[in-house]
Scaffold this motif. Sequence first.
Motif, PDB file in Angstrom:
ATOM      1  N   THR A   2       0.815  -1.772  -0.111  1.00 30.22           N
ATOM      2  CA  THR A   2       0.064   0.560   0.204  1.00 30.22           C
ATOM      3  C   THR A   2       0.947   1.398  -0.080  1.00 30.22           C
ATOM      4  OG1 THR A   2      -0.192   0.167   1.898  1.00 30.22           O
ATOM      5  CG2 THR A   2      -1.879  -1.024   1.695  1.00 30.22           C
ATOM      6  N   ALA A   3      -0.394   2.758   0.070  1.00 29.84           N
ATOM      7  CA  ALA A   3       1.461   3.926  -0.597  1.00 29.84           C
ATOM      8  C   ALA A   3       1.203   3.870   1.117  1.00 29.84           C
ATOM      9  CB  ALA A   3       0.339   4.891  -0.853  1.00 29.84           C
ATOM     10  N   ARG A  29      -3.500   5.570   1.874  1.00 32.41           N
ATOM     11  CA  ARG A  29      -3.316   4.521   2.590  1.00 32.41           C
ATOM     12  C   ARG A  29      -3.897   2.814   2.385  1.00 32.41           C
ATOM     13  NH1 ARG A  29      -7.546   6.517   5.171  1.00 32.41           N
ATOM     14  NH2 ARG A  29      -8.566   5.322   5.987  1.00 32.41           N
ATOM     15  N   ASP A  30      -4.413   3.087   1.307  1.00 29.93           N
ATOM     16  CA  ASP A  30      -4.966   1.550   0.132  1.00 29.93           C
ATOM     17  C   ASP A  30      -4.641   2.049  -1.432  1.00 29.93           C
ATOM     18  OD1 ASP A  30      -5.541   0.588   2.635  1.00 29.93           O
ATOM     19  OD2 ASP A  30      -7.426   1.428   2.790  1.00 29.93           O
ATOM     20  N   LYS A  31      -3.931   2.958  -1.740  1.00 26.78           N
ATOM     21  CA  LYS A  31      -3.690   3.257  -3.035  1.00 26.78           C
ATOM     22  C   LYS A  31      -2.612   2.771  -3.570  1.00 26.78           C
ATOM     23  CE  LYS A  31      -7.829   5.140  -3.310  1.00 26.78           C
ATOM     24  NZ  LYS A  31      -8.849   4.984  -2.714  1.00 26.78           N
ATOM     25  N   PRO A  32      -2.521   2.627  -5.002  1.00 26.37           N
ATOM     26  CA  PRO A  32      -1.306   1.708  -5.201  1.00 26.37           C
ATOM     27  C   PRO A  32      -0.295   2.889  -4.898  1.00 26.37           C
ATOM     28  CG  PRO A  32      -2.696   2.184  -7.200  1.00 26.37           C
ATOM     29  CD  PRO A  32      -3.446   2.268  -5.407  1.00 26.37           C
ATOM     30  N   LEU A  33       1.181   2.620  -4.659  1.00 24.58           N
ATOM     31  CA  LEU A  33       2.072   3.755  -5.120  1.00 24.58           C
ATOM     32  C   LEU A  33       3.273   4.415  -5.767  1.00 24.58           C
ATOM     33  CD1 LEU A  33       3.874   4.606  -2.230  1.00 24.58           C
ATOM     34  CD2 LEU A  33       5.655   2.546  -3.314  1.00 24.58           C
ATOM     35  N   GLY A  34       2.556   3.753  -7.256  1.00 26.06           N
ATOM     36  CA  GLY A  34       2.078   4.456  -8.520  1.00 26.06           C
ATOM     37  C   GLY A  34       1.755   5.261  -8.675  1.00 26.06           C
ATOM     38  N   VAL A  57      -7.304  12.173  -5.060  1.00 35.34           N
ATOM     39  CA  VAL A  57      -6.986  12.005  -3.326  1.00 35.34           C
ATOM     40  C   VAL A  57      -7.024  12.277  -2.443  1.00 35.34           C
ATOM     41  CG1 VAL A  57      -5.390   9.603  -2.768  1.00 35.34           C
ATOM     42  CG2 VAL A  57      -6.581   9.269  -5.041  1.00 35.34           C
ATOM     43  N   CYS A  58      -5.929  13.093  -2.903  1.00 33.73           N
ATOM     44  CA  CYS A  58      -4.861  14.229  -2.053  1.00 33.73           C
ATOM     45  C   CYS A  58      -6.397  15.170  -1.357  1.00 33.73           C
ATOM     46  CB  CYS A  58      -4.218  14.877  -1.936  1.00 33.73           C
ATOM     47  SG  CYS A  58      -2.835  13.878  -2.076  1.00 33.73           S
ATOM     48  N   ARG A  59      -7.207  16.146  -1.972  1.00 37.04           N
ATOM     49  CA  ARG A  59      -7.724  17.352  -1.581  1.00 37.04           C
ATOM     50  C   ARG A  59      -8.664  16.877  -0.385  1.00 37.04           C
ATOM     51  NH1 ARG A  59      -8.812  17.405  -8.325  1.00 37.04           N
ATOM     52  NH2 ARG A  59      -6.671  18.907  -8.660  1.00 37.04           N
ATOM     53  N   PRO A  60      -9.302  15.389  -0.724  1.00 36.55           N
ATOM     54  CA  PRO A  60     -10.442  15.722   0.360  1.00 36.55           C
ATOM     55  C   PRO A  60      -9.628  14.902   1.993  1.00 36.55           C
ATOM     56  CG  PRO A  60     -10.782  13.666  -0.965  1.00 36.55           C
ATOM     57  CD  PRO A  60      -9.525  14.444  -1.804  1.00 36.55           C
TER      58      PRO A  60
END
Length: 165
Positions: A2-3, A29-34, A57-60
Amino acid sequence: MTATQGIGRVARRTVHHASLAWRDDAECRDKPLGLFFGPDGERQADRDVREEKAKRVCRPCGVRTACLAYAMATGQPAGVWGGETTEERRGERRRQTRKAAPPPVPASQGFTKREADLYTASVHLMDRKGRLLADAAAELRVDARELRSIRRRGRQLSRPASSTA
């Protein structure tokens, strides 16, 4: 992986004492690192698309500020952190450095014209562009010890005089 697991490895190598508990609440936390760290040789168009997805993903994210502060404090060299790309973070560091840079010292304050020019150039190279003293000295074709001495005197001259009333 995970990321946050990937980010955690980078974080542990960089800062051992800082609290990284904010990562547990990160949207990534559950998104792909890539998604946050692109491959070497990535085409610009692909990079722009990937970075925009990462920013969405980061905005909220509730820990966006902590994430960005961590990246800025540790000088993370790559990736999207706290909704900002590497280039955006570099730009912010340059802006912060410019604000903190000492004012130029005129030759009339005890510097020769050459010393004043060297001091001004060193402020530009070191404080604004982030170069090391040895690199700045080489670029200016001056001995590093001489440049160190000029910078020390210049900082003393550029400080506001303290009043002893």
